[in-house]
Design a protein around this motif. Structure first.
Motif, PDB file in Angstrom:
ATOM      1  N   ALA A  47       0.844  -1.211   0.000  1.00 29.16           N
ATOM      2  CA  ALA A  47       0.000   0.000   0.000  1.00 29.16           C
ATOM      3  C   ALA A  47       0.878   1.260   0.000  1.00 29.16           C
ATOM      4  O   ALA A  47       0.591   2.221  -0.734  1.00 29.16           O
ATOM      5  N   VAL A  48       1.937   1.244   0.796  1.00 32.36           N
ATOM      6  CA  VAL A  48       2.864   2.385   0.823  1.00 32.36           C
ATOM      7  C   VAL A  48       3.516   2.561  -0.550  1.00 32.36           C
ATOM      8  O   VAL A  48       3.656   3.682  -1.050  1.00 32.36           O
ATOM      9  N   MET A  49       3.910   1.451  -1.176  1.00 28.86           N
ATOM     10  CA  MET A  49       4.538   1.525  -2.503  1.00 28.86           C
ATOM     11  C   MET A  49       3.548   2.055  -3.544  1.00 28.86           C
ATOM     12  O   MET A  49       3.933   2.819  -4.432  1.00 28.86           O
ATOM     13  N   ALA A  50       2.283   1.665  -3.443  1.00 32.72           N
ATOM     14  CA  ALA A  50       1.269   2.178  -4.373  1.00 32.72           C
ATOM     15  C   ALA A  50       1.124   3.691  -4.221  1.00 32.72           C
ATOM     16  O   ALA A  50       1.039   4.419  -5.222  1.00 32.72           O
ATOM     17  N   LEU A  51       1.114   4.180  -2.985  1.00 30.82           N
ATOM     18  CA  LEU A  51       1.029   5.625  -2.753  1.00 30.82           C
ATOM     19  C   LEU A  51       2.272   6.341  -3.264  1.00 30.82           C
ATOM     20  O   LEU A  51       2.178   7.419  -3.849  1.00 30.82           O
ATOM     21  N   LEU A  52       3.437   5.735  -3.050  1.00 28.60           N
ATOM     22  CA  LEU A  52       4.674   6.332  -3.548  1.00 28.60           C
ATOM     23  C   LEU A  52       4.660   6.412  -5.072  1.00 28.60           C
ATOM     24  O   LEU A  52       5.030   7.435  -5.645  1.00 28.60           O
ATOM     25  N   CYS A  53       4.212   5.345  -5.719  1.00 29.82           N
ATOM     26  CA  CYS A  53       4.147   5.350  -7.190  1.00 29.82           C
ATOM     27  C   CYS A  53       3.156   6.400  -7.691  1.00 29.82           C
ATOM     28  O   CYS A  53       3.441   7.118  -8.651  1.00 29.82           O
ATOM     29  N   PHE A  54       2.010   6.490  -7.041  1.00 32.21           N
ATOM     30  CA  PHE A  54       1.015   7.496  -7.428  1.00 32.21           C
ATOM     31  C   PHE A  54       1.588   8.904  -7.275  1.00 32.21           C
ATOM     32  O   PHE A  54       1.473   9.737  -8.191  1.00 32.21           O
ATOM     33  N   ALA A  55       2.227   9.166  -6.139  1.00 30.27           N
ATOM     34  CA  ALA A  55       2.808  10.499  -5.907  1.00 30.27           C
ATOM     35  C   ALA A  55       3.927  10.793  -6.898  1.00 30.27           C
ATOM     36  O   ALA A  55       4.022  11.909  -7.418  1.00 30.27           O
ATOM     37  N   SER A  56       4.756   9.803  -7.192  1.00 28.11           N
ATOM     38  CA  SER A  56       5.876  10.050  -8.105  1.00 28.11           C
ATOM     39  C   SER A  56       5.387  10.301  -9.528  1.00 28.11           C
ATOM     40  O   SER A  56       5.916  11.169 -10.224  1.00 28.11           O
ATOM     41  N   ILE A  57       4.367   9.584  -9.953  1.00 31.62           N
ATOM     42  CA  ILE A  57       3.820   9.812 -11.297  1.00 31.62           C
ATOM     43  C   ILE A  57       3.125  11.177 -11.366  1.00 31.62           C
ATOM     44  O   ILE A  57       3.243  11.898 -12.362  1.00 31.62           O
ATOM     45  N   SER A  58       2.446  11.553 -10.290  1.00 32.58           N
ATOM     46  CA  SER A  58       1.812  12.874 -10.248  1.00 32.58           C
ATOM     47  C   SER A  58       2.853  13.987 -10.323  1.00 32.58           C
ATOM     48  O   SER A  58       2.672  14.974 -11.052  1.00 32.58           O
ATOM     49  N   LEU A  59       3.946  13.837  -9.575  1.00 39.27           N
ATOM     50  CA  LEU A  59       5.024  14.828  -9.642  1.00 39.27           C
ATOM     51  C   LEU A  59       5.636  14.880 -11.040  1.00 39.27           C
ATOM     52  O   LEU A  59       5.920  15.953 -11.568  1.00 39.27           O
ATOM     53  N   TYR A  60       5.840  13.713 -11.629  1.00 34.90           N
ATOM     54  CA  TYR A  60       6.422  13.670 -12.967  1.00 34.90           C
ATOM     55  C   TYR A  60       5.493  14.330 -13.988  1.00 34.90           C
ATOM     56  O   TYR A  60       5.957  15.045 -14.877  1.00 34.90           O
ATOM     57  N   GLN A  61       4.188  14.103 -13.851  1.00 32.67           N
ATOM     58  CA  GLN A  61       3.241  14.737 -14.778  1.00 32.67           C
ATOM     59  C   GLN A  61       3.280  16.246 -14.651  1.00 32.67           C
ATOM     60  O   GLN A  61       3.167  16.963 -15.640  1.00 32.67           O
TER      61      GLN A  61
END
Length: 173
Positions: A47-61
């Motif tokens: 769950a933590v990794m899913a949130l990290l991936c979501f946040a990182s993709i949002s930052l990248y976008q």
């Protein structure tokens, strides 16, 4: 075994099973409680990794919007390639570290001391890291992929070094 030696062995105080952080004493029997704790840890980490991936993709976008239209597909493909390499790299780093730790596993006391030191270090970097997060936006997906690879390698081991160290410490008692 002679009666005298069995009485001597029976009179010795039973060894106390050390409690390990996150596993309690369930590591000793490796029964249902142990595997429930491992599954709970895996689900929490995923769950933590899913949130990290979501946040990182949002930052990248967000970073991607400032790129010229012709450079976006190139940046995206570079990000995909870097993320694939980082995923494998994270896995390899963790497996090598796990192998090293199995060669010289920590005693339960050493394990607790290391965990306390890690928590203190993460608090210091947590405050400083927020400012660096904006600068890291272009590489956040690759960083998240590295973290996913590292975490998956951690979750898929048969036995943790802390368990091996606790078994050895118990055998020495």
């Amino acid at each position: 075994m002679s009666r005298a030696s069995s009485e001597t062995a029976g009179s010795a105080a039973p060894a106390r099973i050390p409690s390990l952080p996150g596993l309690g004493t369930s590591w000793y029997e490796r029964g249902a409680g142990y595997w429930l704790r491992r599954v709970r840890t895996a689900l929490l980490l995923l769950a933590v990794m899913a949130l990290l991936c979501f946040a990182s993709i949002s930052l990248y976008q967000g970073f991607r919007t400032v790129l010229p239209a012709g450079g976006r597909p190139v940046a995206d493909w570079v990000q995909v390639a870097a993320s694939c390499v980082a995923l494998v790299w994270g896995w390899v780093v963790q497996r090598r570290d796990h192998g090293r730790k199995l060669q010289d596993p920590p005693t339960p006391e050493e394990f607790r001391a290391r965990k306390r030191a890690e928590v203190r270090g993460s608090v210091k970097w947590g405050v400083a890291g927020r400012g660096l997060l904006a600068l890291a936006a272009p590489v956040m997906p690759a960083f998240a992929a590295w973290c996913v690879g590292w975490s998956l390698a951690t979750l898929t081991v048969r036995e943790y070094p802390s368990e091996v160290g606790a078994r050895r410490a118990l055998a020495r008692q």
